[in-house]
Design a protein around this motif. Structure first.
Motif, PDB file in Angstrom:
ATOM      1  N   TRP A   1     113.547  69.485  14.254  1.00 54.18           N
ATOM      2  CA  TRP A   1     113.194  69.031  15.603  1.00 54.18           C
ATOM      3  C   TRP A   1     112.575  67.647  15.540  1.00 54.18           C
ATOM      4  N   SER A   2     113.018  66.770  16.463  1.00 54.24           N
ATOM      5  CA  SER A   2     112.481  65.407  16.476  1.00 54.24           C
ATOM      6  C   SER A   2     112.684  64.780  17.845  1.00 54.24           C
ATOM      7  N   ALA A   3     112.360  63.511  17.930  1.00 50.45           N
ATOM      8  CA  ALA A   3     112.577  62.743  19.155  1.00 50.45           C
ATOM      9  C   ALA A   3     114.051  62.720  19.540  1.00 50.45           C
TER      10      ALA A   3
ATOM     11  N   VAL B   1     122.546  67.422   5.728  1.00 53.85           N
ATOM     12  CA  VAL B   1     121.182  67.810   6.098  1.00 53.85           C
ATOM     13  C   VAL B   1     120.122  66.917   5.443  1.00 53.85           C
ATOM     14  N   PRO B   2     120.249  66.542   4.170  1.00 59.31           N
ATOM     15  CA  PRO B   2     119.220  65.650   3.608  1.00 59.31           C
ATOM     16  C   PRO B   2     119.105  64.330   4.377  1.00 59.31           C
ATOM     17  N   LEU B   3     120.233  63.777   4.790  1.00 53.14           N
ATOM     18  CA  LEU B   3     120.185  62.536   5.571  1.00 53.14           C
ATOM     19  C   LEU B   3     119.594  62.781   6.955  1.00 53.14           C
TER      20      LEU B   3
ATOM     21  N   SER C   1     116.267  61.026   8.443  1.00 53.76           N
ATOM     22  CA  SER C   1     116.313  60.378   9.749  1.00 53.76           C
ATOM     23  C   SER C   1     115.228  60.939  10.669  1.00 53.76           C
ATOM     24  N   ARG C   2     115.004  62.251  10.597  1.00 61.65           N
ATOM     25  CA  ARG C   2     113.974  62.879  11.425  1.00 61.65           C
ATOM     26  C   ARG C   2     112.580  62.420  11.009  1.00 61.65           C
ATOM     27  N   LEU C   3     112.394  62.161   9.716  1.00 59.35           N
ATOM     28  CA  LEU C   3     111.112  61.609   9.260  1.00 59.35           C
ATOM     29  C   LEU C   3     110.873  60.239   9.887  1.00 59.35           C
ATOM     30  N   ARG C   4     111.917  59.438   9.938  1.00 55.43           N
ATOM     31  CA  ARG C   4     111.820  58.131  10.591  1.00 55.43           C
ATOM     32  C   ARG C   4     111.504  58.293  12.071  1.00 55.43           C
ATOM     33  N   ALA C   5     112.028  59.362  12.663  1.00 60.17           N
ATOM     34  CA  ALA C   5     111.854  59.584  14.103  1.00 60.17           C
ATOM     35  C   ALA C   5     110.403  59.858  14.466  1.00 60.17           C
TER      36      ALA C   5
END
Length: 195
Positions: free
Chosen positions: A102-104, A142-144, A148-152
Motif C-alpha cells: 500500500w502506498s500513495a 514485486v521487488p521493484l 518504488s513504494r519505498l520511494r512513494a
C-alpha cells in the motif's frame, strides 16, 4: 460482460481472440465509455453501478479486472456478479495484492484496499462462487514495486512517476512479464505478486 471496462482496452483484446462473442462492457464513469465505444464498436456498452445490478442469470462470463478494490461494498458487488452469471458461468477477477505494498500510488488510484489471497478467496466463496483457479501475478516485479513504494513514502513523490519511465525500461519490464506469463501457462502458480 466486463465490469469496469474503462476505455475498452481488455475488451478489444477479447474481441480479437473471440471475434464471434457477444461482448458487453460496463463502466461507472461515462467518460471511459466514449473511448470504449470507439475502440470496440461491435460491443454493447452501458453505464453501470455494480452495487445496483439486477439479480439475473444472464452472462456466461464476467470479468472484473482491478475493479472491486475501488468499492467499499466489495462483497455486495461479488454477490451481484455471482447472481448475474448463468449456472455454470465463469468469473475472472483480478485485484491488487499485499497490504504491505500500500502506498500513495494506491491512494492516487482511489483504491479502498489491497487483498490477501485468503481474504479474496473467502469473500468470493462467501458470495456464491467456487474458486477453480487462483494465482498471483506480477510476481517477478514485486521487488521493484516494493522499492518504488519505498520511494512513494517521500512527501514530494508524484504517483504518476511510475508511468513516466523510459521506453527501453518499459520494454524490459514487459519482457519480464512475458516470462511470467510463460511460466503461468506451464502451470506454475505464484503465491505472491502485485496482483
Amino acid at each position: 460482460l466486463e465490469v469496469g471496462c474503462g476505455t475498452g482496452f481488455v475488451l478489444q483484446a477479447v474481441r480479437k481472440a473471440y471475434p464471434e462473442a457477444l461482448l458487453q462492457g460496463s463502466e461507472y464513469f461515462e467518460e471511459g465509455l466514449a473511448h470504449a465505444r470507439q475502440r470496440v464498436p461491435s460491443a454493447k456498452f452501458t453505464q453501470l453501478d455494480a452495487r445496483k445490478m439486477e439479480k439475473q442469470e444472464r452472462y456466461d462470463v464476467i470479468g472484473a479486472f482491478d475493479v472491486i478494490e475501488h468499492i467499499n461494498e466489495d462483497e455486495l458487488v461479488l454477490l451481484n456478479l455471482s447472481q448475474a452469471l448463468v449456472p455454470g458461468g465463469t468469473m475472472l477477477l483480478t485485484v491488487p495484492q499485499h497490504r504491505w505494498l500500500w502506498s500513495a500510488v494506491d491512494e492516487h488510484a482511489c483504491h479502498v484496499r489491497r487483498y490477501t489471497r485468503r481474504e479474496l478467496v473467502r469473500k468470493v466463496t462467501k458470495n456464491g462462487l467456487t474458486v477453480e483457479y487462483v494465482t498471483s501475478f506480477v510476481c517477478l516485479l514485486v521487488p521493484l514495486m516494493w522499492l518504488s513504494r519505498l520511494r512513494a513514502s517521500n512527501e514530494n513523490y508524484d504517483p504518476m512517476d511510475e508511468f513516466r519511465i523510459p521506453r527501453w525500461l518499459n520494454q524490459l519490464l514487459e519482457m519480464i512479464m512475458y516470462i511470467e506469463i510463460g511460466l503461468l501457462k506451464l502451470g506454475v502458480r505464484f503465491s505472491f505478486g502485485g496482483s
